[in-house]
Write a protein that holds these residues in place. Structure first.
Motif, PDB file in Angstrom:
ATOM      1  N   SER A 191       1.375   4.886  -0.671  1.00 11.56           N
ATOM      2  CA  SER A 191       0.831   3.567  -0.022  1.00 11.56           C
ATOM      3  C   SER A 191       0.081   5.570   1.666  1.00 11.56           C
ATOM      4  N   PRO A 192      -0.716   5.234   1.984  1.00 11.72           N
ATOM      5  CA  PRO A 192      -1.079   6.697   2.667  1.00 11.72           C
ATOM      6  C   PRO A 192      -0.220   6.385   3.724  1.00 11.72           C
ATOM      7  N   TYR A 193      -0.406   4.613   4.501  1.00 13.01           N
ATOM      8  CA  TYR A 193       0.601   4.284   5.232  1.00 13.01           C
ATOM      9  C   TYR A 193       1.868   3.455   5.537  1.00 13.01           C
ATOM     10  N   PRO A 194       2.833   3.751   5.763  1.00 13.70           N
ATOM     11  CA  PRO A 194       4.220   3.976   5.841  1.00 13.70           C
ATOM     12  C   PRO A 194       4.401   2.080   5.592  1.00 13.70           C
ATOM     13  N   PRO A 195       4.889   1.043   4.396  1.00 17.70           N
ATOM     14  CA  PRO A 195       4.597   0.218   3.899  1.00 17.70           C
ATOM     15  C   PRO A 195       5.948  -0.699   4.360  1.00 17.70           C
ATOM     16  N   THR A 196       5.402  -1.586   5.136  1.00 10.90           N
ATOM     17  CA  THR A 196       6.660  -2.303   6.069  1.00 10.90           C
ATOM     18  C   THR A 196       7.680  -3.277   4.953  1.00 10.90           C
ATOM     19  N   LEU A 197       8.371  -2.353   4.508  1.00 10.04           N
ATOM     20  CA  LEU A 197       9.580  -3.539   3.972  1.00 10.04           C
ATOM     21  C   LEU A 197      10.317  -4.570   3.663  1.00 10.04           C
ATOM     22  N   LYS A 198      10.457  -6.044   3.774  1.00  9.49           N
ATOM     23  CA  LYS A 198      10.990  -7.044   4.302  1.00  9.49           C
ATOM     24  C   LYS A 198      12.004  -7.928   3.127  1.00  9.49           C
ATOM     25  N   TYR A 199      12.831  -7.987   2.993  1.00 16.00           N
ATOM     26  CA  TYR A 199      13.848  -8.113   1.762  1.00 16.00           C
ATOM     27  C   TYR A 199      14.554  -9.503   2.278  1.00 16.00           C
ATOM     28  N   VAL A 200      14.539 -10.559   1.726  1.00 21.76           N
ATOM     29  CA  VAL A 200      14.712 -11.710   1.631  1.00 21.76           C
ATOM     30  C   VAL A 200      16.616 -11.869   1.252  1.00 21.76           C
ATOM     31  N   ARG A 201      17.058 -12.362   1.890  1.00 23.43           N
ATOM     32  CA  ARG A 201      18.592 -12.503   1.344  1.00 23.43           C
ATOM     33  C   ARG A 201      18.959 -13.617  -0.088  1.00 23.43           C
TER      34      ARG A 201
END
Length: 152
Positions: A123-133
């Motif tokens: 990704s040219p823009y840093p993606p936001t990664l969200k982790y589901v517990r």
């Protein structure tokens, strides 16, 4: 520039989706090569118009059915479970979701790391990664009710 980000993430998800058959079929009478076993599953979900990517934790699923060639039976239902969770829990809509599975925890952990790395680097823009517990969401073996076909 946001279009390049979306395109890169779309390509990463399409590569994942093309490595897995599009859907699985429910067969009457069972598959001769199918066996019930423990599999490890994780999901990835994203609205392709956004840079927010959701990862589920790796869930051990006892009682999953794996066909002769290592194909997870009813895989589309596992994907739908995670998609519905993300859409309802986070208020996100139009999610594209894929699941990755394997019979070895080490193999699935390795694929999880590769997936994270690929999404971050492509990704040219840093993606936001969200982790589901795992206490918030875990995969379950889908219960399929199939109507009995009448023979003519």
């Amino acid at each position: 520039m946001i279009h390049k980000t979306c395109l890169a993430l779309l390509c990463a998800l399409l590569i994942l989706l093309t490595t897995l058959p599009a859907h699985s079929m429910v067969r009457r009478g069972g598959d001769k090569g199918a066996k019930t076993t423990m599999v490890y599953v994780f999901g990835v979900s994203q609205n392709l118009g956004d840079t927010l990517v959701y990862f589920s934790s790796i869930t051990p699923v006892a009682g999953a059915v794996v066909k002769g060639h290592g194909e997870l039976e009813n895989r589309i239902y596992y994907s739908e479970q995670f998609k519905k969770y993300v859409e309802s829990a986070f208020g996100q809509s139009h999610q594209t979701t894929a699941v990755v599975y394997g019979t070895s925890l080490k193999e699935v952990e390795k694929r999880f790391g590769k997936m994270e790395e690929k999404i971050r680097k492509k990704s040219p823009y840093p993606p936001t990664l969200k982790y589901v517990r795992p206490e918030d969401f875990h995969f379950k073996v889908p219960v399929i009710v199939q109507a009995e076909e009448e023979s003519f």
